[in-house]
Design a protein around this motif. Structure first.
Motif, PDB file in Angstrom:
ATOM      1  N   ASP A   1       3.238  12.275   2.589  1.00  0.00           N
ATOM      2  CA  ASP A   1       3.674  11.720   1.407  1.00  0.00           C
ATOM      3  C   ASP A   1       4.780  10.818   1.169  1.00  0.00           C
ATOM      4  O   ASP A   1       5.992  11.077   1.014  1.00  0.00           O
ATOM      5  CB  ASP A   1       4.352  13.243   0.563  1.00  0.00           C
ATOM      6  N   ASP A   2       4.418   9.477   1.200  1.00  0.00           N
ATOM      7  CA  ASP A   2       4.986   8.377   1.051  1.00  0.00           C
ATOM      8  C   ASP A   2       4.605   7.287   0.328  1.00  0.00           C
ATOM      9  O   ASP A   2       3.809   6.480   0.670  1.00  0.00           O
ATOM     10  CB  ASP A   2       5.475   7.582   2.444  1.00  0.00           C
ATOM     11  N   PRO A   3       4.912   7.108  -1.055  1.00  0.00           N
ATOM     12  CA  PRO A   3       4.295   6.383  -1.855  1.00  0.00           C
ATOM     13  C   PRO A   3       4.266   4.779  -1.575  1.00  0.00           C
ATOM     14  O   PRO A   3       3.469   4.318  -1.645  1.00  0.00           O
ATOM     15  CB  PRO A   3       5.178   6.373  -3.457  1.00  0.00           C
ATOM     16  N   ASN A   4       5.367   4.353  -0.870  1.00  0.00           N
ATOM     17  CA  ASN A   4       5.351   3.207  -0.223  1.00  0.00           C
ATOM     18  C   ASN A   4       4.316   2.790   0.814  1.00  0.00           C
ATOM     19  O   ASN A   4       3.661   1.860   0.897  1.00  0.00           O
ATOM     20  CB  ASN A   4       6.739   2.617   0.477  1.00  0.00           C
ATOM     21  N   LEU A   5       4.140   3.827   1.641  1.00  0.00           N
ATOM     22  CA  LEU A   5       2.948   3.709   2.719  1.00  0.00           C
ATOM     23  C   LEU A   5       1.678   3.643   2.083  1.00  0.00           C
ATOM     24  O   LEU A   5       0.964   2.774   2.247  1.00  0.00           O
ATOM     25  CB  LEU A   5       3.070   5.030   3.537  1.00  0.00           C
ATOM     26  N   HIS A   6       1.352   4.331   0.870  1.00  0.00           N
ATOM     27  CA  HIS A   6       0.126   4.362   0.113  1.00  0.00           C
ATOM     28  C   HIS A   6       0.072   3.386  -0.595  1.00  0.00           C
ATOM     29  O   HIS A   6      -1.235   2.643  -0.567  1.00  0.00           O
ATOM     30  CB  HIS A   6       0.023   5.667  -0.529  1.00  0.00           C
ATOM     31  N   GLN A   7       0.932   2.751  -1.136  1.00  0.00           N
ATOM     32  CA  GLN A   7       0.717   1.640  -1.955  1.00  0.00           C
ATOM     33  C   GLN A   7       0.895   0.189  -1.216  1.00  0.00           C
ATOM     34  O   GLN A   7       0.169  -0.685  -1.612  1.00  0.00           O
ATOM     35  CB  GLN A   7       1.912   1.559  -2.969  1.00  0.00           C
ATOM     36  N   ASN A   8       1.439   0.283  -0.112  1.00  0.00           N
ATOM     37  CA  ASN A   8       1.546  -1.163   0.443  1.00  0.00           C
ATOM     38  C   ASN A   8       1.329  -1.326   1.806  1.00  0.00           C
ATOM     39  O   ASN A   8       1.312  -2.686   2.236  1.00  0.00           O
ATOM     40  CB  ASN A   8       3.279  -1.462   0.380  1.00  0.00           C
ATOM     41  N   GLU A   9       0.942  -0.489   2.526  1.00  0.00           N
ATOM     42  CA  GLU A   9       0.522  -0.457   3.908  1.00  0.00           C
ATOM     43  C   GLU A   9      -1.017  -1.121   3.913  1.00  0.00           C
ATOM     44  O   GLU A   9      -1.771  -0.395   3.252  1.00  0.00           O
ATOM     45  CB  GLU A   9       0.547   0.653   4.767  1.00  0.00           C
ATOM     46  N   LYS A  10      -1.252  -1.891   4.667  1.00  0.00           N
ATOM     47  CA  LYS A  10      -2.805  -2.626   4.418  1.00  0.00           C
ATOM     48  C   LYS A  10      -3.473  -2.582   5.756  1.00  0.00           C
ATOM     49  O   LYS A  10      -4.231  -3.620   5.901  1.00  0.00           O
ATOM     50  CB  LYS A  10      -2.479  -4.103   3.917  1.00  0.00           C
ATOM     51  N   TYR A  11      -3.102  -1.739   6.514  1.00  0.00           N
ATOM     52  CA  TYR A  11      -3.783  -1.687   8.024  1.00  0.00           C
ATOM     53  C   TYR A  11      -4.618   0.009   8.140  1.00  0.00           C
ATOM     54  O   TYR A  11      -5.727   0.155   7.784  1.00  0.00           O
ATOM     55  CB  TYR A  11      -3.202  -2.084   9.001  1.00  0.00           C
ATOM     56  N   ALA A  12      -3.524   0.594   8.515  1.00  0.00           N
ATOM     57  CA  ALA A  12      -4.166   2.232   8.785  1.00  0.00           C
ATOM     58  C   ALA A  12      -4.689   2.622   7.409  1.00  0.00           C
ATOM     59  O   ALA A  12      -5.678   3.329   7.554  1.00  0.00           O
ATOM     60  CB  ALA A  12      -2.851   2.910   9.138  1.00  0.00           C
ATOM     61  N   MET A  13      -3.933   2.519   6.490  1.00  0.00           N
ATOM     62  CA  MET A  13      -4.405   3.088   5.101  1.00  0.00           C
ATOM     63  C   MET A  13      -5.633   2.522   4.371  1.00  0.00           C
ATOM     64  O   MET A  13      -6.725   3.022   4.069  1.00  0.00           O
ATOM     65  CB  MET A  13      -3.460   3.024   4.082  1.00  0.00           C
ATOM     66  N   SER A  14      -5.853   1.155   4.919  1.00  0.00           N
ATOM     67  CA  SER A  14      -7.149   0.727   4.579  1.00  0.00           C
ATOM     68  C   SER A  14      -8.207   0.889   5.295  1.00  0.00           C
ATOM     69  O   SER A  14      -9.392   1.166   4.623  1.00  0.00           O
ATOM     70  CB  SER A  14      -6.963  -0.978   4.689  1.00  0.00           C
ATOM     71  N   LYS A  15      -7.926   1.129   6.547  1.00  0.00           N
ATOM     72  CA  LYS A  15      -9.135   1.524   7.579  1.00  0.00           C
ATOM     73  C   LYS A  15      -9.597   3.046   6.835  1.00  0.00           C
ATOM     74  O   LYS A  15     -10.877   3.254   6.962  1.00  0.00           O
ATOM     75  CB  LYS A  15      -8.494   1.680   9.094  1.00  0.00           C
ATOM     76  N   SER A  16      -8.620   4.089   6.770  1.00  0.00           N
ATOM     77  CA  SER A  16      -8.981   5.116   6.163  1.00  0.00           C
ATOM     78  C   SER A  16      -9.733   5.210   4.666  1.00  0.00           C
ATOM     79  O   SER A  16     -10.732   5.961   4.785  1.00  0.00           O
ATOM     80  CB  SER A  16      -7.695   6.152   6.011  1.00  0.00           C
ATOM     81  N   ARG A  17      -9.251   4.347   4.108  1.00  0.00           N
ATOM     82  CA  ARG A  17     -10.284   4.253   2.552  1.00  0.00           C
ATOM     83  C   ARG A  17     -11.637   3.679   2.756  1.00  0.00           C
ATOM     84  O   ARG A  17     -12.461   4.167   2.176  1.00  0.00           O
ATOM     85  CB  ARG A  17      -9.299   3.261   1.738  1.00  0.00           C
ATOM     86  N   CYS A  18     -11.666   2.633   4.020  1.00  0.00           N
ATOM     87  CA  CYS A  18     -13.033   2.345   4.103  1.00  0.00           C
ATOM     88  C   CYS A  18     -13.717   3.386   4.902  1.00  0.00           C
ATOM     89  O   CYS A  18     -14.906   3.433   4.483  1.00  0.00           O
ATOM     90  CB  CYS A  18     -13.043   1.224   5.079  1.00  0.00           C
TER      91      CYS A  18
ATOM     92  N   PRO B   1       7.434  -2.797   8.165  1.00  0.00           N
ATOM     93  CA  PRO B   1       8.159  -1.516   8.453  1.00  0.00           C
ATOM     94  C   PRO B   1       7.250  -0.252   8.634  1.00  0.00           C
ATOM     95  O   PRO B   1       7.848   0.745   9.052  1.00  0.00           O
ATOM     96  CB  PRO B   1       8.918  -1.145   6.996  1.00  0.00           C
ATOM     97  N   PHE B   2       5.944  -0.531   8.572  1.00  0.00           N
ATOM     98  CA  PHE B   2       5.101   0.863   8.724  1.00  0.00           C
ATOM     99  C   PHE B   2       4.606   1.083  10.130  1.00  0.00           C
ATOM    100  O   PHE B   2       4.312   1.996  10.685  1.00  0.00           O
ATOM    101  CB  PHE B   2       3.704   0.397   7.833  1.00  0.00           C
ATOM    102  N   TYR B   3       4.357   0.008  11.008  1.00  0.00           N
ATOM    103  CA  TYR B   3       3.653   0.017  12.165  1.00  0.00           C
ATOM    104  C   TYR B   3       4.591   0.613  13.343  1.00  0.00           C
ATOM    105  O   TYR B   3       4.222   1.553  14.280  1.00  0.00           O
ATOM    106  CB  TYR B   3       2.871  -1.268  12.717  1.00  0.00           C
ATOM    107  N   LEU B   4       5.885   0.490  13.177  1.00  0.00           N
ATOM    108  CA  LEU B   4       6.840   0.930  14.041  1.00  0.00           C
ATOM    109  C   LEU B   4       6.913   2.501  13.735  1.00  0.00           C
ATOM    110  O   LEU B   4       6.717   3.623  14.242  1.00  0.00           O
ATOM    111  CB  LEU B   4       7.954   0.419  13.889  1.00  0.00           C
ATOM    112  N   LYS B   5       7.350   2.661  12.194  1.00  0.00           N
ATOM    113  CA  LYS B   5       7.630   4.165  11.592  1.00  0.00           C
ATOM    114  C   LYS B   5       6.173   5.068  11.789  1.00  0.00           C
ATOM    115  O   LYS B   5       6.481   6.159  12.195  1.00  0.00           O
ATOM    116  CB  LYS B   5       7.885   3.826  10.343  1.00  0.00           C
ATOM    117  N   TYR B   6       5.183   4.498  11.500  1.00  0.00           N
ATOM    118  CA  TYR B   6       3.841   5.398  11.438  1.00  0.00           C
ATOM    119  C   TYR B   6       2.994   5.309  12.552  1.00  0.00           C
ATOM    120  O   TYR B   6       1.829   5.491  12.348  1.00  0.00           O
ATOM    121  CB  TYR B   6       3.333   5.230  10.060  1.00  0.00           C
TER     122      TYR B   6
END
Length: 312
Positions: free
Chosen positions: A124-141, A265-270
């Motif tokens: 539950d991280d709005p910044n991750l869901h809105q701005n991360e364009k790799y892992a989240m994009s893969k999941s949406r695809c 900030p995403f690929y290190l943290k997540y």
């Protein structure tokens, strides 16, 4: 070969594509590769098309060739970017492999299996869901594939970090840092975390062997041989092969020495701060391969470092 099939690799000139092509050829298939690299081939079963991938190019190739399989290595930041390609690809091959990523997994199960929780579902991280364009994009695809009303002839692959001569990866260091720098700084907190890393030759071999296998349609596979070295052990392998030294420091010092890491900030943290122990049971069962069919991490590093040195 009586059962020879023709496979199209889309954007297949890179880290994974070259080894996927090598294994497909070894299996007796014919391979066409769309890429921007300036490759040539003396093998009648291997053809290169040096062009940018477009719907128009794909329609032209499909009009001229019958493809049994397609492996699509392109990353699509948005589902809307991918949808028109999927519609075309699904109708023009028997088996389509979609490249997702192990980075879609959260850090809740160890080892990771194909049913482990995903970031998109549990973080539950709005910044991750809105701005991360790799892992989240893969999941949406991936979600799009499951909801697609047309032909269901796809398989999802989720490769771990796959290093090659182009990218000698360790944690956030990539490129040729391990050959060009005397010392690399690593955050101490990651030293005993499983790395989620494998040799690209192993990953390409697994992807190639998933094609045309019964029972793989509609399934997802983590592309891993399950060697599960920690980042500390990976560092030891690089040191043994290249002589590079690693200093294990606080996160604050690591970020000071590697300021570019803060740009994403995403690929290190997540991802890199997660324990990425992986279970290869499902992909081994599907391909019929096992641990003895693959190179060790050390052997992969030796192969790729030799390639880089021979290029200089």
């Amino acid at each position: 070969m009586e059962n020879k099939k023709r496979v199209l690799l889309i954007a297949g000139g890179g880290t994974l594509g070259r080894y996927t092509a090598k294994e497909l050829l070894r299996l007796g298939h014919a391979v066409d590769t769309i890429c921007l690299e300036d490759y040539t081939s003396n093998n009648p079963d291997l053809r290169y098309f040096k062009e940018a991938v477009s719907l128009e190019l794909l329609k032209k190739l499909f009009a001229e060739n019958k493809y049994d399989g397609v492996v699509n290595f392109i990353h699509y930041p948005e589902v809307a970017d991918y949808a028109p390609y999927h519609e075309l690809l699904a109708e023009n091959c028997d088996h389509l492999i979609f490249l997702s990523s192990y980075r879609t997994y959260a850090d809740l199960e160890h080892p990771i299996t194909e049913t482990s929780p995903k970031l998109i579902d549990v973080v539950d991280d709005p910044n991750l869901h809105q701005n991360e364009k790799y892992a989240m994009s893969k999941s949406r695809c991936e979600r799009y594939l499951h909801a697609f009303p047309g032909r269901k002839n796809w398989t999802v692959v989720r490769p771990v970090i796959s290093f090659s001569d182009r990218r000698l990866d360790i944690l956030t260091h990539s490129g040729h840092d391990v050959l060009e720098k005397e010392v690399l700084y690593m955050p101490l907190v990651t030293k005993n975390l499983h790395a989620g890393l494998d040799w690209a030759g192993n990953s390409g071999k697994l992807i190639a062997n998933l094609l045309f296998k019964p029972g793989t349609i509609g399934e997802a596979y983590t592309i891993t041989t399950g060697q599960n070295l920690t980042w500390g052990q990976v560092a030891e392998e690089y040191t043994a092969v290249t002589g590079v030294k690693f200093e294990w420091v606080s996160m604050e010092e690591f970020l000071r020495e590697n300021p570019r890491v803060t740009r994403d900030p995403f690929y290190l943290k997540y991802d890199r701060l997660y324990d990425r122990e992986t279970d290869p049971s499902k992909v081994f069962a599907a391909t019929g391969l096992g641990p003895d069919d693959f190179a060790t991490i050390r052997e992969g590093i030796e192969i790729e470092v030799e390639i880089v040195r021979n290029q200089k």
